[in-house]
Scaffold this motif. Structure first.
Motif, PDB file in Angstrom:
ATOM      1  N   ILE A   8      -6.900  56.519 -52.727  1.00 17.99           N
ATOM      2  CA  ILE A   8      -7.579  56.036 -53.931  1.00 17.99           C
ATOM      3  C   ILE A   8      -9.080  56.221 -53.699  1.00 17.99           C
ATOM      4  CG2 ILE A   8      -7.834  54.153 -55.558  1.00 17.99           C
ATOM      5  CD1 ILE A   8      -4.951  55.060 -55.169  1.00 17.99           C
ATOM      6  N   ASP A   9      -9.667  57.201 -54.394  1.00 20.73           N
ATOM      7  CA  ASP A   9     -11.082  57.545 -54.167  1.00 20.73           C
ATOM      8  C   ASP A   9     -11.614  58.248 -55.408  1.00 20.73           C
ATOM      9  OD1 ASP A   9     -13.571  58.571 -53.166  1.00 20.73           O
ATOM     10  OD2 ASP A   9     -12.772  58.379 -51.133  1.00 20.73           O
ATOM     11  N   ASP A  10     -12.857  57.960 -55.769  1.00 23.81           N
ATOM     12  CA  ASP A  10     -13.428  58.586 -56.974  1.00 23.81           C
ATOM     13  C   ASP A  10     -13.929  59.998 -56.703  1.00 23.81           C
ATOM     14  OD1 ASP A  10     -15.541  57.569 -55.344  1.00 23.81           O
ATOM     15  OD2 ASP A  10     -16.913  57.798 -57.048  1.00 23.81           O
ATOM     16  N   ASN A  11     -13.987  60.406 -55.426  1.00 23.09           N
ATOM     17  CA  ASN A  11     -14.490  61.736 -55.056  1.00 23.09           C
ATOM     18  C   ASN A  11     -13.325  62.656 -54.693  1.00 23.09           C
ATOM     19  OD1 ASN A  11     -15.645  63.976 -53.722  1.00 23.09           O
ATOM     20  ND2 ASN A  11     -17.460  62.769 -53.196  1.00 23.09           N
ATOM     21  N   PRO A  12     -13.062  63.717 -55.477  1.00 22.36           N
ATOM     22  CA  PRO A  12     -11.938  64.615 -55.200  1.00 22.36           C
ATOM     23  C   PRO A  12     -12.033  65.289 -53.828  1.00 22.36           C
ATOM     24  CG  PRO A  12     -12.786  64.971 -57.419  1.00 22.36           C
ATOM     25  CD  PRO A  12     -13.758  64.076 -56.741  1.00 22.36           C
ATOM     26  N   GLU A  13     -13.251  65.643 -53.383  1.00 24.69           N
ATOM     27  CA  GLU A  13     -13.401  66.275 -52.082  1.00 24.69           C
ATOM     28  C   GLU A  13     -13.015  65.314 -50.954  1.00 24.69           C
ATOM     29  OE1 GLU A  13     -17.280  67.883 -51.591  1.00 24.69           O
ATOM     30  OE2 GLU A  13     -17.131  69.271 -53.285  1.00 24.69           O
ATOM     31  N   ASP A  14     -13.413  64.051 -51.098  1.00 26.21           N
ATOM     32  CA  ASP A  14     -13.048  63.062 -50.082  1.00 26.21           C
ATOM     33  C   ASP A  14     -11.540  62.836 -50.055  1.00 26.21           C
ATOM     34  OD1 ASP A  14     -15.664  62.788 -49.350  1.00 26.21           O
ATOM     35  OD2 ASP A  14     -16.022  60.957 -50.519  1.00 26.21           O
ATOM     36  N   ILE A  15     -10.906  62.908 -51.217  1.00 27.09           N
ATOM     37  CA  ILE A  15      -9.443  62.776 -51.262  1.00 27.09           C
ATOM     38  C   ILE A  15      -8.789  63.880 -50.437  1.00 27.09           C
ATOM     39  CG2 ILE A  15      -7.412  62.967 -52.756  1.00 27.09           C
ATOM     40  CD1 ILE A  15      -8.954  61.517 -54.915  1.00 27.09           C
ATOM     41  N   LEU A  16      -9.263  65.132 -50.605  1.00 29.76           N
ATOM     42  CA  LEU A  16      -8.691  66.255 -49.869  1.00 29.76           C
ATOM     43  C   LEU A  16      -8.911  66.113 -48.358  1.00 29.76           C
ATOM     44  CD1 LEU A  16      -9.705  69.240 -52.211  1.00 29.76           C
ATOM     45  CD2 LEU A  16      -7.454  68.173 -51.958  1.00 29.76           C
ATOM     46  N   LYS A  17     -10.105  65.645 -47.962  1.00 30.73           N
ATOM     47  CA  LYS A  17     -10.394  65.478 -46.532  1.00 30.73           C
ATOM     48  C   LYS A  17      -9.509  64.388 -45.920  1.00 30.73           C
ATOM     49  CE  LYS A  17     -15.230  66.949 -46.937  1.00 30.73           C
ATOM     50  NZ  LYS A  17     -16.666  66.531 -46.859  1.00 30.73           N
ATOM     51  N   THR A  18      -9.400  63.272 -46.628  1.00 31.32           N
ATOM     52  CA  THR A  18      -8.549  62.171 -46.118  1.00 31.32           C
ATOM     53  C   THR A  18      -7.096  62.617 -46.025  1.00 31.32           C
ATOM     54  OG1 THR A  18     -10.024  60.536 -47.132  1.00 31.32           O
ATOM     55  CG2 THR A  18      -7.829  59.787 -46.491  1.00 31.32           C
ATOM     56  N   LYS A  19      -6.636  63.327 -47.057  1.00 33.29           N
ATOM     57  CA  LYS A  19      -5.260  63.820 -47.082  1.00 33.29           C
ATOM     58  C   LYS A  19      -5.000  64.763 -45.910  1.00 33.29           C
ATOM     59  CE  LYS A  19      -2.110  66.480 -50.080  1.00 33.29           C
ATOM     60  NZ  LYS A  19      -2.047  67.702 -49.259  1.00 33.29           N
ATOM     61  N   ALA A  20      -5.948  65.668 -45.650  1.00 32.38           N
ATOM     62  CA  ALA A  20      -5.777  66.637 -44.567  1.00 32.38           C
ATOM     63  C   ALA A  20      -5.695  65.951 -43.202  1.00 32.38           C
ATOM     64  CB  ALA A  20      -6.919  67.648 -44.593  1.00 32.38           C
ATOM     65  N   LEU A  21      -6.567  64.967 -42.985  1.00 31.98           N
ATOM     66  CA  LEU A  21      -6.541  64.253 -41.713  1.00 31.98           C
ATOM     67  C   LEU A  21      -5.230  63.476 -41.539  1.00 31.98           C
ATOM     68  CD1 LEU A  21     -10.186  62.832 -41.483  1.00 31.98           C
ATOM     69  CD2 LEU A  21      -9.125  64.471 -39.930  1.00 31.98           C
ATOM     70  N   ALA A  22      -4.797  62.809 -42.602  1.00 36.60           N
ATOM     71  CA  ALA A  22      -3.581  61.992 -42.508  1.00 36.60           C
ATOM     72  C   ALA A  22      -2.343  62.839 -42.288  1.00 36.60           C
ATOM     73  CB  ALA A  22      -3.424  61.145 -43.774  1.00 36.60           C
ATOM     74  N   GLU A  23      -2.282  64.018 -42.932  1.00 30.31           N
ATOM     75  CA  GLU A  23      -1.107  64.863 -42.805  1.00 30.31           C
ATOM     76  C   GLU A  23      -1.007  65.544 -41.446  1.00 30.31           C
ATOM     77  OE1 GLU A  23      -1.288  67.405 -46.256  1.00 30.31           O
ATOM     78  OE2 GLU A  23       0.165  66.145 -47.306  1.00 30.31           O
ATOM     79  N   SER A  24      -2.046  65.410 -40.617  1.00 28.20           N
ATOM     80  CA  SER A  24      -1.946  65.939 -39.259  1.00 28.20           C
ATOM     81  C   SER A  24      -1.019  65.079 -38.395  1.00 28.20           C
ATOM     82  CB  SER A  24      -3.338  66.014 -38.611  1.00 28.20           C
ATOM     83  OG  SER A  24      -3.899  64.717 -38.466  1.00 28.20           O
ATOM     84  N   PHE A  25      -0.651  63.895 -38.897  1.00 22.59           N
ATOM     85  CA  PHE A  25       0.315  63.034 -38.230  1.00 22.59           C
ATOM     86  C   PHE A  25       1.677  63.226 -38.900  1.00 22.59           C
ATOM     87  CE2 PHE A  25      -3.788  61.113 -37.620  1.00 22.59           C
ATOM     88  CZ  PHE A  25      -3.767  60.651 -36.316  1.00 22.59           C
ATOM     89  N   GLN A  26       2.675  63.563 -38.102  1.00 20.96           N
ATOM     90  CA  GLN A  26       3.989  63.872 -38.668  1.00 20.96           C
ATOM     91  C   GLN A  26       4.668  62.640 -39.269  1.00 20.96           C
ATOM     92  OE1 GLN A  26       6.462  65.327 -35.539  1.00 20.96           O
ATOM     93  NE2 GLN A  26       6.394  63.435 -34.347  1.00 20.96           N
ATOM     94  N   ASN A  27       4.195  61.441 -38.897  1.00 22.79           N
ATOM     95  CA  ASN A  27       4.788  60.216 -39.441  1.00 22.79           C
ATOM     96  C   ASN A  27       4.231  59.843 -40.814  1.00 22.79           C
ATOM     97  OD1 ASN A  27       4.514  59.885 -36.275  1.00 22.79           O
ATOM     98  ND2 ASN A  27       6.374  58.828 -36.908  1.00 22.79           N
ATOM     99  N   LEU A  28       3.172  60.539 -41.270  1.00 28.16           N
ATOM    100  CA  LEU A  28       2.541  60.202 -42.546  1.00 28.16           C
ATOM    101  C   LEU A  28       2.884  61.249 -43.601  1.00 28.16           C
ATOM    102  CD1 LEU A  28      -1.007  59.007 -41.378  1.00 28.16           C
ATOM    103  CD2 LEU A  28       0.997  57.627 -41.937  1.00 28.16           C
ATOM    104  N   SER A  29       3.319  60.790 -44.762  1.00 26.25           N
ATOM    105  CA  SER A  29       3.710  61.689 -45.859  1.00 26.25           C
ATOM    106  C   SER A  29       2.915  61.335 -47.115  1.00 26.25           C
ATOM    107  CB  SER A  29       5.211  61.579 -46.150  1.00 26.25           C
ATOM    108  OG  SER A  29       5.973  61.938 -45.014  1.00 26.25           O
ATOM    109  N   PHE A  30       2.189  62.301 -47.644  1.00 24.95           N
ATOM    110  CA  PHE A  30       1.367  62.110 -48.838  1.00 24.95           C
ATOM    111  C   PHE A  30       2.233  62.104 -50.090  1.00 24.95           C
ATOM    112  CE2 PHE A  30      -1.155  64.067 -52.284  1.00 24.95           C
ATOM    113  CZ  PHE A  30      -2.160  63.119 -52.393  1.00 24.95           C
TER     114      PHE A  30
END
Length: 365
Positions: A8-30
């Motif tokens: 949940i973020d008003d900045n689309p670029e920050d959403i993509l960065k957070t998503k990319a970092l989180a998906e580097s963990f196999q236990n996290l699913s976007f």
């Protein structure tokens, strides 16, 4: 264990960065993202993720993202997802602790800090204290007692069959006694008492009648002898002392820390109080014990028939409540001057406490 997450973020670029970092963990699913308050609430209520990455100081003020977003979730969800704050200022770090967030990360997101925050989430999967329940055998026996109080017709037939079998056994025993009485000698017990003298009975027929009447009451119905077994009826309605003990045995909570096992009788607990990422357990003897788990975790594992959350910072023992003042929105603790506030978001739980107290041996004047 697989953890679903949203951003949940008003900045689309920050959403993509957070998503990319989180998906580097196999236990996290976007599963999705949102850029404002309303869309974020709808997204979480629809998919109910395990984890939320939340911006609370957005550059676009019309997105309305703030700590009120977390408060709104408590209105609708019994179990609010874990939350990691991602923002560009340290200003709200202290306030974030009151909302029991997993971590508070500053932008631009640092890989190491992000990794530590996620590992905190995974750490919470391993519970560092256990609740000691009665043994499985006792639980099964208690359930058997409850079921026996609501016997169906089929169960009644089974009981009648068992009574019939027991009756036949008793009749066989009586026949054996009659045979033994032919010699005017009767053994008081089948156990071998070699040191005890044999007892001669002057009137064997009278003794047999008395012992038989004590065991059986017979009557003839439609030409058939009907036998009522008094002792069996008493046993069926009277649970043993072991069963009563198992039913009354209180819940025990074990707080474990580095090999130190601290056992607490749940009836001795007054209330739980949030303290950042730990929880203080207040006892009726004035002692306070700290457990390194969030209050939300306790809310999820404690039995709700004994403990209910009344505030973001408090879980109260229902049996320790002496007074509830709805006008001042406070609950009072028995035998003390302690009073705990309750919030509007937990008003339903306060109503449940009132109902539970009124449901007991209760007189309202």
């Amino acid at each position: 264990m697989n953890y679903t997450f949203v951003v949940i973020d008003d900045n689309p670029e920050d959403i993509l960065k957070t998503k990319a970092l989180a998906e580097s963990f196999q236990n996290l699913s976007f599963i999705g993202s949102a850029q404002n308050y309303d869309d974020g609430i709808d997204l979480i209520l629809e998919f109910q993720p395990k984890l939320i990455f939340l911006e609370i100081n957005p550059s676009k003020t019309d997105s309305n993202l703030s700590f009120s977003f977390i408060s709104e979730l408590y209105r609708y969800l019994k179990n609010v997802p874990e939350i990691i704050i991602t923002t560009n200022t340290k200003e709200y770090a202290f306030e974030a602790l009151k909302y029991e967030v997993i971590d508070y990360l500053l932008k631009p997101l640092n890989v190491r800090d992000f990794r530590k925050a996620v590992f905190k989430l995974f750490r919470d999967i391993d519970v560092n204290y256990t609740i000691v329940q009665p043994p499985v055998e006792q639980i099964q026996t208690i359930e058997a007692i409850k079921q026996s109080q609501n016997i169906t017709e089929s169960n009644t037939e089974n009981i009648e069959d068992k009574v019939s079998e027991n009756t036949q056994e008793l009749e066989n025993e009586i026949n054996d006694e009659v045979s033994a009485l032919d010699t005017n000698i009767i053994d008081e017990d089948e156990t071998d008492f070699s040191t005890e003298p044999e007892i001669e009975i002057e009137n064997p027929s009278d003794e047999l009648i008395e012992s038989t009447d004590a065991i059986l009451n017979t009557e003839v119905k439609d030409g058939i002898d009907t036998i009522e077994i008094n002792e069996i009826e008493e046993d069926k309605n009277q649970p043993s002392e072991d069963l009563i003990y198992a039913k009354q045995k209180p819940l025990v909570i074990c707080v474990k820390s580095y090999g130190d096992y601290r056992y607490i009788d749940s009836e001795d607990i007054l209330y739980f109080e949030a303290d950042n990422n730990s929880t203080d357990i207040h006892l009726n003897n004035g002692e306070m014990i700290t457990a390194f788990k969030t209050l939300k975790h306790f809310e999820n594992v404690l039995p709700q028939n004994q403990f209910l959350r009344i505030h973001n910072s408090y879980i109260i023992n229902i049996n320790q409540v002496s007074r509830i003042h709805t006008g001042n929105t406070v609950c009072y603790i028995k035998n003390s001057t302690t009073k705990l506030p309750f919030s509007k978001s937990y008003k339903d739980n306060v109503d449940l406490i009132i109902q539970k107290i009124a449901g007991g041996n209760y007189l309202e004047i």
